[in-house]
Enzyme design. Structure first.
Site, PDB file in Angstrom:
ATOM      1  N   HIS A 163       0.780  -1.236   0.000  1.00 48.97           N
ATOM      2  CA  HIS A 163       0.000   0.000   0.000  1.00 48.97           C
ATOM      3  C   HIS A 163       0.815   1.291   0.000  1.00 48.97           C
ATOM      4  O   HIS A 163       0.445   2.242  -0.710  1.00 48.97           O
ATOM      5  CB  HIS A 163      -0.988  -0.018   1.168  1.00 48.97           C
ATOM      6  CG  HIS A 163      -2.025  -1.079   1.046  1.00 48.97           C
ATOM      7  ND1 HIS A 163      -2.700  -1.609   2.136  1.00 48.97           N
ATOM      8  CD2 HIS A 163      -2.510  -1.727  -0.046  1.00 48.97           C
ATOM      9  CE1 HIS A 163      -3.540  -2.520   1.733  1.00 48.97           C
ATOM     10  NE2 HIS A 163      -3.452  -2.623   0.411  1.00 48.97           N
ATOM     11  N   ASP A 175      -0.376   1.661   7.169  1.00 49.43           N
ATOM     12  CA  ASP A 175       0.641   0.817   6.546  1.00 49.43           C
ATOM     13  C   ASP A 175       2.004   1.479   6.460  1.00 49.43           C
ATOM     14  O   ASP A 175       3.010   0.806   6.229  1.00 49.43           O
ATOM     15  CB  ASP A 175       0.163   0.366   5.168  1.00 49.43           C
ATOM     16  CG  ASP A 175      -1.109  -0.469   5.270  1.00 49.43           C
ATOM     17  OD1 ASP A 175      -1.250  -1.196   6.270  1.00 49.43           O
ATOM     18  OD2 ASP A 175      -1.973  -0.381   4.377  1.00 49.43           O
TER      19      ASP A 175
END
Length: 366
Positions: A199, A300
């Site tokens: 991500h 993330d």
């Protein structure tokens, strides 16, 4: 029959898990901080779940009281994104008893270590904590009282301390039989966080496209060309080097995708992110986030790449690609993720050598 489960969080995973367990005749209490996500479920009288799990499922206990949800439950399943754990920590410390299982679904990276440190900082006994390598249900809410489950994840489960794993695994298997594999320690799971491989690169590399279209493209296929996929491959190489230095078992990104059912064995054999993601039928239609102010960066990067780079600094492992993504993500969102993210101190690992960290996750500091 399994005892009651408190499901904390009414997002994608929380609603999918609550519905699935209820279909399996497990008593569920679904908690969220605000009444707003619960109101449509109350009005509909059920959660409608489709896909790998299906049914119109009444959830008998919906509450905004953490005490009401947790008291008397055998298992407390925490399904919120890891950056939300600090806002739940005080309530968990106050309400969880040592005989309950605290299940982080998923809890990567560092969720179990962070919560164990929070219990210790409060002077409270640390309950058994179980953590998954990825969420139990690959899912997206399709409406205020509806969720689609596109995959039951074949995640690995680990316990903190690792010595408590057998007890934890027995309880999880009563809830979702045969679904989870075994990890040696939660540190192994923390380094299996494939969202942190994917991500940050996808969000940074597609920043203008996200802002121009509001995320009107498929991020895993359209948003991951060969060049951007090579950035992911570089992140993965740094992750594997860190795991090797820490003495933690590790599997490549494409093999984790394959084992979770998110790519094909043929595509995984190429050993590269681009063909693996292009072959991912289960995630082919997943749209990009509508904004950069999203958990794909806040979680993330802050709770994925930051703890990896912190561990790498202690282990003297260079991570230039991770470092670059942290810096660029911070500039894009105006956030200093190295400050707001998950540091060694917050995980209770500051001042420990790699060998001492491994001993700590095995025995919990006994």
């Amino acid at each position: 029959m399994a005892g009651a489960v408190a499901v904390l969080g009414a997002g994608n995973v929380g609603c999918a898990l609550a519905a699935h367990l209820t279909l399996r005749d497990v008593p569920v209490r679904l908690w969220t901080r605000s009444e707003e996500p619960l109101r449509p479920i109350r009005e509909a009288g059920a959660i409608t779940v489709t896909g790998a799990v299906s049914g119109v499922v009444p959830i008998p206990a919906l509450t905004t009281s953490m005490r009401e949800a947790i008291t008397g439950a055998d298992v407390v399943a925490v399904t919120v994104p890891t950056p939300a754990l600090p806002s739940l920590a005080a309530g968990l410390v106050a309400e969880c008893s040592p005989d309950q299982l605290l299940w982080l679904d998923p809890g990567h990276s560092g969720g179990a270590l962070f919560l164990a440190a929070e219990f210790r900082r409060a002077g409270s006994p640390v309950p058994r904590i179980c953590q998954l390598s990825t969420a139990s249900h690959g899912s997206r809410k399709s409406g205020p009282a509806a969720v689609g489950v596109f995959r039951l994840s074949r995640a690995k489960a680990g316990a903190f301390p690792a010595s408590a794993f057998d007890e934890c695994a027995e309880q999880l298997d009563q809830l979702l039989p045969g679904q989870f594999g075994v990890a040696s320690t939660v540190l192994e799971l923390d380094l299996m966080n494939i969202n942190a491989v994917m991500h940050p690169a996808q969000m940074v590399g597609n920043a203008s496209w996200i802002e121009a279209t509001g995320g009107a493209f498929c991020i895993y296929q359209e948003g991951t060309g060969p060049g951007l996929a090579r950035v992911m491959d570089a992140v993965d190489a740094e992750r594997l080097a860190l795991a090797d230095r820490l003495g933690v078992p590790a599997t490549s990104f494409v093999e984790i995708l394959r084992d979770a059912g998110y790519t094909t064995p043929d595509a995984a054999r190429a050993g590269r992110a681009h063909p693996a993601l292009q072959a991912g039928e289960a995630i082919r239609a997943v749209r990009a986030p509508p904004t950069l102010d999203h958990r794909y960066l806040h979680e993330d990067v802050g709770w994925g790449l930051v703890p990896w780079v912190e561990l790498a600094r202690t282990a003297s492992v260079p991570c230039p690609t991770m470092d670059a993504l942290i810096e660029l993500a911070g500039v894009l969102n105006g956030v200093d993720y190295r400050v707001t993210g998950l540091t060694l101190e917050r995980m209770g690992l500051e001042g420990r050598s790699p060998e001492q960290m491994l001993t700590y996750v095995r025995d919990g500091g006994a």
